[in-house]
Scaffold this motif. Sequence first.
Motif, PDB file in Angstrom:
ATOM      1  N   GLY A  13      -4.411  13.478 -80.928  1.00  0.00           N
ATOM      2  CA  GLY A  13      -3.355  13.514 -79.917  1.00  0.00           C
ATOM      3  C   GLY A  13      -3.826  14.195 -78.647  1.00  0.00           C
ATOM      4  N   THR A  14      -4.549  15.286 -78.786  1.00  0.00           N
ATOM      5  CA  THR A  14      -5.088  15.998 -77.626  1.00  0.00           C
ATOM      6  C   THR A  14      -6.082  15.126 -76.878  1.00  0.00           C
ATOM      7  OG1 THR A  14      -4.821  18.134 -78.728  1.00  0.00           O
ATOM      8  CG2 THR A  14      -6.345  18.057 -76.876  1.00  0.00           C
ATOM      9  N   GLU A  31      -6.259  11.822 -76.858  1.00  0.00           N
ATOM     10  CA  GLU A  31      -5.539  10.724 -76.215  1.00  0.00           C
ATOM     11  C   GLU A  31      -4.881  11.197 -74.923  1.00  0.00           C
ATOM     12  OE1 GLU A  31      -2.833   9.310 -79.204  1.00  0.00           O
ATOM     13  OE2 GLU A  31      -4.261   7.807 -79.914  1.00  0.00           O
ATOM     14  N   GLU A  32      -4.298  12.384 -74.958  1.00  0.00           N
ATOM     15  CA  GLU A  32      -3.649  12.941 -73.769  1.00  0.00           C
ATOM     16  C   GLU A  32      -4.669  13.189 -72.654  1.00  0.00           C
ATOM     17  OE1 GLU A  32      -1.389  17.063 -72.663  1.00  0.00           O
ATOM     18  OE2 GLU A  32      -0.987  16.186 -74.621  1.00  0.00           O
ATOM     19  N   LEU A  46      -7.563  11.721 -72.229  1.00  0.00           N
ATOM     20  CA  LEU A  46      -8.121  10.456 -71.765  1.00  0.00           C
ATOM     21  C   LEU A  46      -7.130   9.625 -70.957  1.00  0.00           C
ATOM     22  CD1 LEU A  46     -10.039   9.390 -74.981  1.00  0.00           C
ATOM     23  CD2 LEU A  46     -11.063   9.917 -72.767  1.00  0.00           C
ATOM     24  N   SER A  47      -5.847   9.812 -71.196  1.00  0.00           N
ATOM     25  CA  SER A  47      -4.836   8.932 -70.597  1.00  0.00           C
ATOM     26  C   SER A  47      -4.821   8.978 -69.075  1.00  0.00           C
ATOM     27  CB  SER A  47      -3.453   9.261 -71.143  1.00  0.00           C
ATOM     28  OG  SER A  47      -3.047  10.545 -70.703  1.00  0.00           O
ATOM     29  N   ASP A  48      -5.113  10.124 -68.481  1.00  0.00           N
ATOM     30  CA  ASP A  48      -5.064  10.213 -67.021  1.00  0.00           C
ATOM     31  C   ASP A  48      -6.441  10.419 -66.386  1.00  0.00           C
ATOM     32  OD1 ASP A  48      -5.493  12.790 -67.848  1.00  0.00           O
ATOM     33  OD2 ASP A  48      -4.011  13.693 -66.532  1.00  0.00           O
ATOM     34  N   LYS A  88      -9.958   9.180 -64.929  1.00  0.00           N
ATOM     35  CA  LYS A  88     -10.604   7.985 -64.406  1.00  0.00           C
ATOM     36  C   LYS A  88     -12.119   8.103 -64.506  1.00  0.00           C
ATOM     37  CE  LYS A  88     -10.265   4.661 -60.730  1.00  0.00           C
ATOM     38  NZ  LYS A  88      -9.538   4.246 -59.539  1.00  0.00           N
ATOM     39  N   LYS A 102     -13.102  19.439 -70.868  1.00  0.00           N
ATOM     40  CA  LYS A 102     -12.881  18.240 -70.058  1.00  0.00           C
ATOM     41  C   LYS A 102     -13.451  18.507 -68.669  1.00  0.00           C
ATOM     42  CE  LYS A 102      -9.196  15.512 -67.943  1.00  0.00           C
ATOM     43  NZ  LYS A 102      -7.735  15.354 -67.827  1.00  0.00           N
ATOM     44  N   GLU A 104     -13.711  16.590 -65.111  1.00  0.00           N
ATOM     45  CA  GLU A 104     -13.210  15.433 -64.386  1.00  0.00           C
ATOM     46  C   GLU A 104     -13.880  15.359 -63.026  1.00  0.00           C
ATOM     47  OE1 GLU A 104      -8.957  13.171 -63.844  1.00  0.00           O
ATOM     48  OE2 GLU A 104      -9.043  15.200 -64.634  1.00  0.00           O
TER      49      GLU A 104
END
Length: 52
Positions: free
Chosen positions: A16-17, A19-20, A22-24, A26, A44, A46
């Motif tokens: 779940g973490t 997916e969260e 990765l969801s936003d 780019k 993470k 970015e």
Amino acid sequence: MKETESKQVLDSSHLGTLEELLSDMKYGSITLVIQDGKIVQIDKTEKYRIKN
């Protein structure tokens, strides 16, 4: 650990973490830090592209 035994490194909360995160995202990377066969940290990084 014997070959027939397996450790579960990812559980549903880790998925779940991830997916969260990765969801936003780019551009970037996600690094999993493993200790004693368990996830102890998720990093993470970015990147933001600047167009001229």
